[in-house]
Design a protein around this motif. Structure first.
Motif, PDB file in Angstrom:
ATOM      1  N   PRO A 271       2.833  10.314 -15.843  1.00  0.00           N
ATOM      2  CA  PRO A 271       2.867  11.771 -15.751  1.00  0.00           C
ATOM      3  C   PRO A 271       4.175  12.261 -15.154  1.00  0.00           C
ATOM      4  O   PRO A 271       4.963  11.487 -14.606  1.00  0.00           O
ATOM      5  N   TYR A 272       4.403  13.545 -15.261  1.00  0.00           N
ATOM      6  CA  TYR A 272       5.397  14.205 -14.418  1.00  0.00           C
ATOM      7  C   TYR A 272       4.622  15.133 -13.492  1.00  0.00           C
ATOM      8  O   TYR A 272       3.389  15.251 -13.603  1.00  0.00           O
ATOM      9  N   TYR A 273       5.299  15.793 -12.583  1.00  0.00           N
ATOM     10  CA  TYR A 273       4.590  16.465 -11.498  1.00  0.00           C
ATOM     11  C   TYR A 273       4.955  17.939 -11.353  1.00  0.00           C
ATOM     12  O   TYR A 273       4.555  18.583 -10.393  1.00  0.00           O
ATOM     13  N   THR A 314       0.339   6.142 -12.902  1.00  0.00           N
ATOM     14  CA  THR A 314       0.948   4.918 -13.410  1.00  0.00           C
ATOM     15  C   THR A 314       2.432   5.137 -13.680  1.00  0.00           C
ATOM     16  O   THR A 314       2.875   6.249 -13.953  1.00  0.00           O
ATOM     17  N   SER A 315       3.177   4.042 -13.607  1.00  0.00           N
ATOM     18  CA  SER A 315       4.598   4.065 -13.933  1.00  0.00           C
ATOM     19  C   SER A 315       5.067   2.629 -14.128  1.00  0.00           C
ATOM     20  O   SER A 315       4.273   1.688 -14.036  1.00  0.00           O
ATOM     21  N   THR A 326       6.956   9.152  -8.909  1.00  0.00           N
ATOM     22  CA  THR A 326       5.600   8.635  -8.721  1.00  0.00           C
ATOM     23  C   THR A 326       5.434   8.041  -7.331  1.00  0.00           C
ATOM     24  O   THR A 326       4.415   8.260  -6.662  1.00  0.00           O
ATOM     25  N   LEU A 327       6.422   7.290  -6.867  1.00  0.00           N
ATOM     26  CA  LEU A 327       6.357   6.750  -5.507  1.00  0.00           C
ATOM     27  C   LEU A 327       6.313   7.873  -4.475  1.00  0.00           C
ATOM     28  O   LEU A 327       5.558   7.806  -3.492  1.00  0.00           O
ATOM     29  N   ASN A 328       7.109   8.916  -4.688  1.00  0.00           N
ATOM     30  CA  ASN A 328       7.087  10.065  -3.781  1.00  0.00           C
ATOM     31  C   ASN A 328       5.748  10.785  -3.817  1.00  0.00           C
ATOM     32  O   ASN A 328       5.255  11.258  -2.783  1.00  0.00           O
ATOM     33  N   PHE A 329       5.157  10.880  -5.011  1.00  0.00           N
ATOM     34  CA  PHE A 329       3.858  11.543  -5.142  1.00  0.00           C
ATOM     35  C   PHE A 329       2.783  10.744  -4.398  1.00  0.00           C
ATOM     36  O   PHE A 329       1.947  11.329  -3.686  1.00  0.00           O
ATOM     37  N   SER A 343      -2.799   3.478  -7.889  1.00  0.00           N
ATOM     38  CA  SER A 343      -1.686   3.411  -8.841  1.00  0.00           C
ATOM     39  C   SER A 343      -1.731   2.134  -9.650  1.00  0.00           C
ATOM     40  O   SER A 343      -2.331   1.132  -9.244  1.00  0.00           O
ATOM     41  N   ILE A 344      -1.093   2.200 -10.812  1.00  0.00           N
ATOM     42  CA  ILE A 344      -0.768   1.026 -11.621  1.00  0.00           C
ATOM     43  C   ILE A 344       0.735   1.076 -11.839  1.00  0.00           C
ATOM     44  O   ILE A 344       1.239   2.009 -12.469  1.00  0.00           O
TER      45      ILE A 344
END
Length: 374
Positions: A271-273, A314-315, A326-329, A343-344
Motif C-alpha cells: 500500500p501507500y499511505y 506488506t512490502s 511501510t517501516l515508518n507506518f 507485517s509481511i
C-alpha cells in the motif's frame, strides 16, 4: 472481440510476426536512396514497432488485468458509478446476481462441494453508487449443517485501474481461500471482490469527494448493508475484514482506520499511505483541509484517537518503493499502543501480481484468525 480476449492477443502477435518478417523480406528493395525508399523503410519500421508494442501491451494487460474492455482502456467506461436512485423507498434488492461460476481448479460441480462464485451488481442505498463485484461463497455456506451459521466476510479490492475479474483469475483469491480452509489453515469466509474505482474512469482513492462520489461511505456503510441484506453474514465488525493491493491496499487500511466499527481488520498489500492527486483523481478535496488530512494515514495516527482495529501491511526490501514508508507506518502504529500491527516483508519482490500471490495466503490466514463467525 474484447480487449482481454485470447483471440485478440493471438491476432496481434501473428500480425507483429508477419510485419517483422515482411520488413526483413522487403528491406533490400527499400535500400535505395530515393525518398520513396526512405519513406518505405520508416513506415515499415513504425508499423512493425507499433505492432510489437501492441502485442506486449495486450499480453501485459492479460497478465495484470489493468483494463477490462476497450472502453475502459480509452476512458469511456462510464456504465457504472453514481447513478439515479432506482430503489427509492427500499424497493428492490441492493445485490443482484448476474451469473454464477465454479471455482477454478476445484473438482466437483455442486456448490456444497466446490463453493460458488457469483457475479453481482451492488447498489448503495445512501450513496447511490452502483458497482459490479464477484462474491465467493465457500462450500460450507451451502451445506445443510451450516444453515444457521453466519460467515465472516472479507472485502477484496484491486489496485487502480485493475479489474475485479483479475482478483478471481490472476490473484486467485477464491481458490486460495478454499485450499486454506480445506487444509484447516483458515476458517471458511465469504469474499466480496471488486474495484475501489466505483466511478470509472476516475480514481477516487476511496474518498468522499465533495460534490462527487461518496466512495468511503459506500465501502464503510452501503457495501456492508447490501451484503448483509443478501447473504448470511453478521453485522458486527468482528466478522468483517478488508484487504487490497496497491490503491486497494491504501483504501483497505484507511477505511478500517476511519471506521473500526465496520471492519475489525485490514490488509494492505504494497500500500501507500497518502492519497495522491494526479490527472486520474482530479480534485479530491476541493480545498477541505480536514478531508485532505484524513486521507493521510500518518496524519490520522498522529492527530486522531488511535482506532481499535488490526492492520497488516506488506512490502519488499528490494523492489518496492513503499519499503521505508511501510517501516515508518509500522513504527507509528506501534507508538499508539492501541491499534495492532503485523507485517509481511519479503526479501525481494516488485509491485506486481507475482509478489501479491506470494503474500495472499499468509494475509488470508491472518485475516481468518481475526474474524469470527456466528
Amino acid at each position: 472481440m474484447g480487449l482481454t480476449s485470447n483471440k485478440v492477443l493471438v491476432l496481434a502477435v501473428v500480425f507483429a510476426v508477419v510485419l517483422f518478417a515482411g520488413t526483413v523480406w522487403l528491406w533490400p528493395r527499400l535500400a535505395r536512396r530515393s525518398w520513396q525508399a526512405v519513406g518505405g523503410r520508416i513506415g515499415m519500421l513504425l508499423v512493425t514497432q507499433l505492432a510489437l508494442f501492441a502485442s506486449v501491451g495486450l499480453a501485459a494487460n492479460q497478465a495484470f488485468g489493468f483494463y477490462a474492455s476497450w472502453a475502459d482502456l480509452f476512458g469511456q467506461e462510464n456504465g457504472q458509478g453514481v447513478v439515479v436512485d432506482h430503489i427509492a423507498g427500499g424497493a428492490g434488492s441492493p445485490v443482484q446476481v448476474v451469473a454464477t461460476s465454479r471455482v477454478a481448479g476445484v473438482s466437483g460441480g455442486a456448490p456444497q462441494v466446490a463453493g460458488q462464485i457469483q457475479k453481482v451488481d451492488i447498489v448503495g442505498r445512501t450513496t447511490r453508487i452502483a458497482a459490479p463485484a464477484f462474491v465467493y461463497l465457500p462450500p460450507e455456506y451451502f451445506q445443510a449443517r451450516n444453515r444457521g451459521r453466519k460467515f465472516p466476510v472479507s472485502v477484496v479490492l484491486t489496485g487502480y485501474p485493475g479489474t475485479a475479474q483479475a482478483l478471481v483469475d490472476k490473484l486467485r483469491y477464491p481458490s486460495t481461500a478454499q485450499q486454506l480452509a480445506k487444509s484447516g489453515k483458515m476458517q471458511p469466509m465469504i469474499l466480496v471482490m471488486m474495484r475501489p474505482a466505483v466511478a470509472p474512469p476516475r480514481d477516487t482513492e476511496c474518498v468522499d469527494v465533495p460534490g462527487g462520489p461518496k466512495t468511503e461511505t459506500f465501502f464503510a456503510k452501503d457495501l456492508r448493508d447490501s451484503v448483509m441484506a443478501r447473504y448470511r453474514v453478521d453485522k458486527t465488525p468482528a466478522s468483517w475484514g478488508i484487504i487490497g493491493d496497491s490503491t486497494g491496499g491504501y483504501c483497505a487500511l484507511k477505511i478500517a482506520m476511519h471506521h473500526p466499527r465496520s471492519y475489525a481488520a485490514a490488509v494492505g498489500l504494497s500500500p501507500y499511505y497518502k492519497a495522491p492527486i494526479d490527472p486520474t483523481t482530479g480534485d479530491l478535496f476541493h480545498g477541505d483541509a480536514n478531508l485532505r488530512n484524513r486521507a493521510n494515514l500518518f496524519w490520522v495516527l498522529k492527530h486522531q484517537a488511535a482506532p481499535e482495529t488490526s492492520l497488516l501491511v506488506t512490502s519488499s526490501r528490494i523492489g518496492e518503493h513503499n519499503y521505508k514508508d511501510t517501516l515508518n507506518f509500522i513504527k507509528s502504529v506501534q507508538d499508539t499502543n492501541v491499534t495492532r500491527i503485523s507485517s509481511i516483508i519479503l526479501p525481494s519482490g516488485g509491485h506486481n501480481f507475482n509478489t501479491w500471490r506470494r503474500e495472499i495466503p499468509g494475509a488470508l490466514q491472518w485475516l481468518g484468525t481475526r474474524l469470527v463467525s456466528h
